[in-house]
Design a protein around this motif. Structure first.
Motif, PDB file in Angstrom:
ATOM      1  N   LEU A  33       0.803  -1.333  -0.112  1.00  0.00           N
ATOM      2  CA  LEU A  33       0.153   0.044  -0.012  1.00  0.00           C
ATOM      3  C   LEU A  33       0.770   1.148  -0.195  1.00  0.00           C
ATOM      4  CD1 LEU A  33      -2.795   1.380   0.181  1.00  0.00           C
ATOM      5  CD2 LEU A  33      -2.414   1.231   2.782  1.00  0.00           C
ATOM      6  N   VAL A  34       0.378   2.291  -0.812  1.00  0.00           N
ATOM      7  CA  VAL A  34       0.993   3.699  -0.887  1.00  0.00           C
ATOM      8  C   VAL A  34       0.012   4.496  -0.856  1.00  0.00           C
ATOM      9  CG1 VAL A  34       2.408   5.248  -2.281  1.00  0.00           C
ATOM     10  CG2 VAL A  34       3.091   2.665  -2.536  1.00  0.00           C
ATOM     11  N   VAL A  35       0.139   5.586   0.129  1.00  0.00           N
ATOM     12  CA  VAL A  35      -0.904   6.521   0.196  1.00  0.00           C
ATOM     13  C   VAL A  35      -0.357   7.833  -0.375  1.00  0.00           C
ATOM     14  CG1 VAL A  35      -2.408   7.990   1.809  1.00  0.00           C
ATOM     15  CG2 VAL A  35      -1.983   5.534   2.325  1.00  0.00           C
ATOM     16  N   VAL A  36      -1.029   8.370  -1.224  1.00  0.00           N
ATOM     17  CA  VAL A  36      -0.637   9.707  -1.932  1.00  0.00           C
ATOM     18  C   VAL A  36      -1.510  10.800  -1.572  1.00  0.00           C
ATOM     19  CG1 VAL A  36      -0.144  10.879  -4.222  1.00  0.00           C
ATOM     20  CG2 VAL A  36       0.146   8.353  -4.108  1.00  0.00           C
ATOM     21  N   GLN A  37      -0.791  11.990  -1.094  1.00  0.00           N
ATOM     22  CA  GLN A  37      -1.591  13.002  -0.563  1.00  0.00           C
ATOM     23  C   GLN A  37      -1.114  14.300  -1.270  1.00  0.00           C
ATOM     24  OE1 GLN A  37      -1.137  13.371   3.585  1.00  0.00           O
ATOM     25  NE2 GLN A  37      -2.739  15.116   3.863  1.00  0.00           N
ATOM     26  N   ILE A  52     -14.345  -1.005  -5.679  1.00  0.00           N
ATOM     27  CA  ILE A  52     -13.792  -0.951  -6.814  1.00  0.00           C
ATOM     28  C   ILE A  52     -13.239  -2.260  -6.927  1.00  0.00           C
ATOM     29  CG2 ILE A  52     -12.177   0.292  -8.289  1.00  0.00           C
ATOM     30  CD1 ILE A  52     -12.977   2.906  -6.732  1.00  0.00           C
ATOM     31  N   GLU A  53     -13.234  -2.964  -7.952  1.00  0.00           N
ATOM     32  CA  GLU A  53     -12.425  -4.251  -7.982  1.00  0.00           C
ATOM     33  C   GLU A  53     -10.865  -4.049  -8.482  1.00  0.00           C
ATOM     34  OE1 GLU A  53     -13.036  -8.637 -10.086  1.00  0.00           O
ATOM     35  OE2 GLU A  53     -14.511  -7.373 -10.285  1.00  0.00           O
ATOM     36  N   ILE A  54     -10.072  -4.731  -8.142  1.00  0.00           N
ATOM     37  CA  ILE A  54      -8.631  -4.556  -8.418  1.00  0.00           C
ATOM     38  C   ILE A  54      -8.200  -5.749  -8.863  1.00  0.00           C
ATOM     39  CG2 ILE A  54      -8.170  -2.660  -6.869  1.00  0.00           C
ATOM     40  CD1 ILE A  54      -7.015  -4.433  -4.730  1.00  0.00           C
ATOM     41  N   SER A  55      -6.935  -5.801  -9.578  1.00  0.00           N
ATOM     42  CA  SER A  55      -6.341  -6.955 -10.200  1.00  0.00           C
ATOM     43  C   SER A  55      -5.339  -7.509  -9.642  1.00  0.00           C
ATOM     44  CB  SER A  55      -6.135  -6.660 -11.879  1.00  0.00           C
ATOM     45  OG  SER A  55      -5.056  -5.574 -11.805  1.00  0.00           O
ATOM     46  N   ASP A  56      -4.551  -6.627  -8.766  1.00  0.00           N
ATOM     47  CA  ASP A  56      -3.383  -7.091  -8.003  1.00  0.00           C
ATOM     48  C   ASP A  56      -3.620  -6.283  -6.579  1.00  0.00           C
ATOM     49  OD1 ASP A  56      -1.688  -4.778  -7.993  1.00  0.00           O
ATOM     50  OD2 ASP A  56      -1.849  -4.873 -10.323  1.00  0.00           O
ATOM     51  N   THR A  57      -2.565  -6.569  -5.864  1.00  0.00           N
ATOM     52  CA  THR A  57      -2.671  -6.171  -4.418  1.00  0.00           C
ATOM     53  C   THR A  57      -1.516  -5.043  -4.300  1.00  0.00           C
ATOM     54  OG1 THR A  57      -1.352  -8.132  -3.825  1.00  0.00           O
ATOM     55  CG2 THR A  57      -3.583  -8.083  -3.470  1.00  0.00           C
ATOM     56  N   ASN A  58      -1.014  -4.429  -5.287  1.00  0.00           N
ATOM     57  CA  ASN A  58      -0.009  -3.533  -5.576  1.00  0.00           C
ATOM     58  C   ASN A  58      -1.136  -2.039  -5.330  1.00  0.00           C
ATOM     59  OD1 ASN A  58       2.777  -4.531  -5.058  1.00  0.00           O
ATOM     60  ND2 ASN A  58       2.215  -5.136  -7.184  1.00  0.00           N
ATOM     61  N   ILE A  59      -1.704  -1.562  -4.129  1.00  0.00           N
ATOM     62  CA  ILE A  59      -2.738  -0.487  -4.286  1.00  0.00           C
ATOM     63  C   ILE A  59      -2.043   0.744  -3.715  1.00  0.00           C
ATOM     64  CG2 ILE A  59      -4.656   0.118  -2.994  1.00  0.00           C
ATOM     65  CD1 ILE A  59      -4.743  -2.983  -2.254  1.00  0.00           C
ATOM     66  N   THR A  60      -2.561   1.668  -4.527  1.00  0.00           N
ATOM     67  CA  THR A  60      -2.078   3.082  -4.578  1.00  0.00           C
ATOM     68  C   THR A  60      -3.251   3.939  -4.132  1.00  0.00           C
ATOM     69  OG1 THR A  60      -0.279   3.108  -5.978  1.00  0.00           O
ATOM     70  CG2 THR A  60      -1.266   5.274  -5.501  1.00  0.00           C
ATOM     71  N   ILE A  61      -3.469   4.428  -2.843  1.00  0.00           N
ATOM     72  CA  ILE A  61      -4.537   4.965  -2.440  1.00  0.00           C
ATOM     73  C   ILE A  61      -4.466   6.774  -2.664  1.00  0.00           C
ATOM     74  CG2 ILE A  61      -6.194   5.753  -0.536  1.00  0.00           C
ATOM     75  CD1 ILE A  61      -7.063   3.110  -1.480  1.00  0.00           C
ATOM     76  N   TYR A  62      -5.291   7.337  -3.167  1.00  0.00           N
ATOM     77  CA  TYR A  62      -5.106   8.915  -3.458  1.00  0.00           C
ATOM     78  C   TYR A  62      -6.291   9.592  -2.434  1.00  0.00           C
ATOM     79  CZ  TYR A  62      -2.569   7.830  -7.588  1.00  0.00           C
ATOM     80  OH  TYR A  62      -1.313   7.400  -8.451  1.00  0.00           O
ATOM     81  N   ASP A  83      -6.045   9.440  -9.166  1.00  0.00           N
ATOM     82  CA  ASP A  83      -5.913  10.766  -8.891  1.00  0.00           C
ATOM     83  C   ASP A  83      -6.510  11.755  -9.704  1.00  0.00           C
ATOM     84  OD1 ASP A  83      -4.376  13.012  -8.336  1.00  0.00           O
ATOM     85  OD2 ASP A  83      -2.508  12.420  -9.521  1.00  0.00           O
ATOM     86  N   ASN A  84      -7.438  12.378  -9.037  1.00  0.00           N
ATOM     87  CA  ASN A  84      -8.312  13.140  -9.399  1.00  0.00           C
ATOM     88  C   ASN A  84      -7.598  14.776  -9.422  1.00  0.00           C
ATOM     89  OD1 ASN A  84     -10.268  11.413  -9.286  1.00  0.00           O
ATOM     90  ND2 ASN A  84     -11.438  11.924  -7.591  1.00  0.00           N
TER      91      ASN A  84
END
Length: 267
Positions: free
Chosen positions: A86-90, A204-214, A226-227
């Protein structure tokens, strides 16, 4: 403001009485909410905090509990998730406004035949880009009704059969003293951008578990897209070593003056 609020609550009996009465109106389902009396008490709190009083037009706060929970739920055993990254982008402007990501809680568990990783993000505050008097009123009200000025948001990574998805649903918190049920809104951002607020139900369905949360909005609504591509970002890579083992209820009990005994999720 939080430090001054807590100092006044500890040292000023009249201030403490006003806060306690407001909390009773807001958090006890059996206590009637008298809007004009609540505004009067709130203004007495604002005066002590050095904030201008609020008029009746802008006072739109109310109760935040929905009845009582009459049973205890099974204890959830937390483990650190081992199967996602998981990566959180702010937005950097959000960090510079005093809303930096302060702490991350992780908890992996099984529920209703699903494998769940519950992720809770604690932000230092929830100041909007406008920085108006209404923001100061809202922060003071959060200190009363939530017992904190930190902003806490929770989402879930769910594995169900062959599918994995990120769920931005809301949840429920059970207060320790009254067993009142407090509902926490969903926190999906949909297409909203930083200057807006959002509380969208999204799965939201994802295809892998490398997740970036914006972090897409100033009230920290979250998404997988990223909005705000034009805004400079700050990234936080979540690992076991820089996060805490725990659920939303653990985050609330660390950062809030209001204590909770349980947490309910609808996954």
């Amino acid at each position: 403001m939080e430090e001054k609020f807590r100092q006044l609550y500890a040292s000023n009996p009249d201030f403490r009485l006003s806060v306690d009465e407001l909390r009773r109106m807001v958090l006890d389902p059996d206590a009637p909410f008298d809007k004009e009396m609540a505004r009067k008490l709130f203004n007495s709190v604002l005066r002590e905090l050095g904030v201008s009083e609020i008029d009746s037009l802008h006072f739109n706060y109310g109760k935040s509990v929905y009845g009582r929970v009459n049973k205890r739920f099974p204890t959830v055993r937390c483990d650190f998730p081992s199967d996602f990254h998981l990566v959180v982008v702010q937005p950097k402007t959000d960090v510079e406004a005093g809303n930096s990501l302060e702490k991350v809680y992780l908890c992996s568990y099984e529920i209703n035949g699903k494998s769940v990783a519950e992720v809770t993000l604690v932000f230092r505050n929830e100041r909007s880009p406008s920085n108006t008097l209404e923001d100061a009123w809202y922060e003071a009200w959060r200190l009363i009704s939530w017992g904190r000025s930190s902003d806490i948001e929770t989402f879930f990574v769910v594995r169900e059969r062959e599918k994995t998805y990120v769920d931005f649903s809301g949840l429920g918190l059970v207060l320790n003293q009254t067993l009142s049920l407090r509902l926490v809104k969903a926190i999906g951002s949909s297409s909203k951008t930083y200057s807006e607020s959002a509380h969208e139900e999204e799965k939201i369905e994802i295809s892998d578990t490398n997740i970036t949360i914006y972090v897409n909005t100033y009230n920290h609504a979250l998404g997988l897209k990223d909005n705000n591509p034009g805004l400079e970002k700050v990234s936080f890579k979540v690992t076991e070593s820089n996060s805490a083992l725990g659920r939303r209820v653990n985050a609330e009990n660390e950062f809030s003056d209001i204590l909770y005994i349980d947490e309910l999720v609808g996954l």
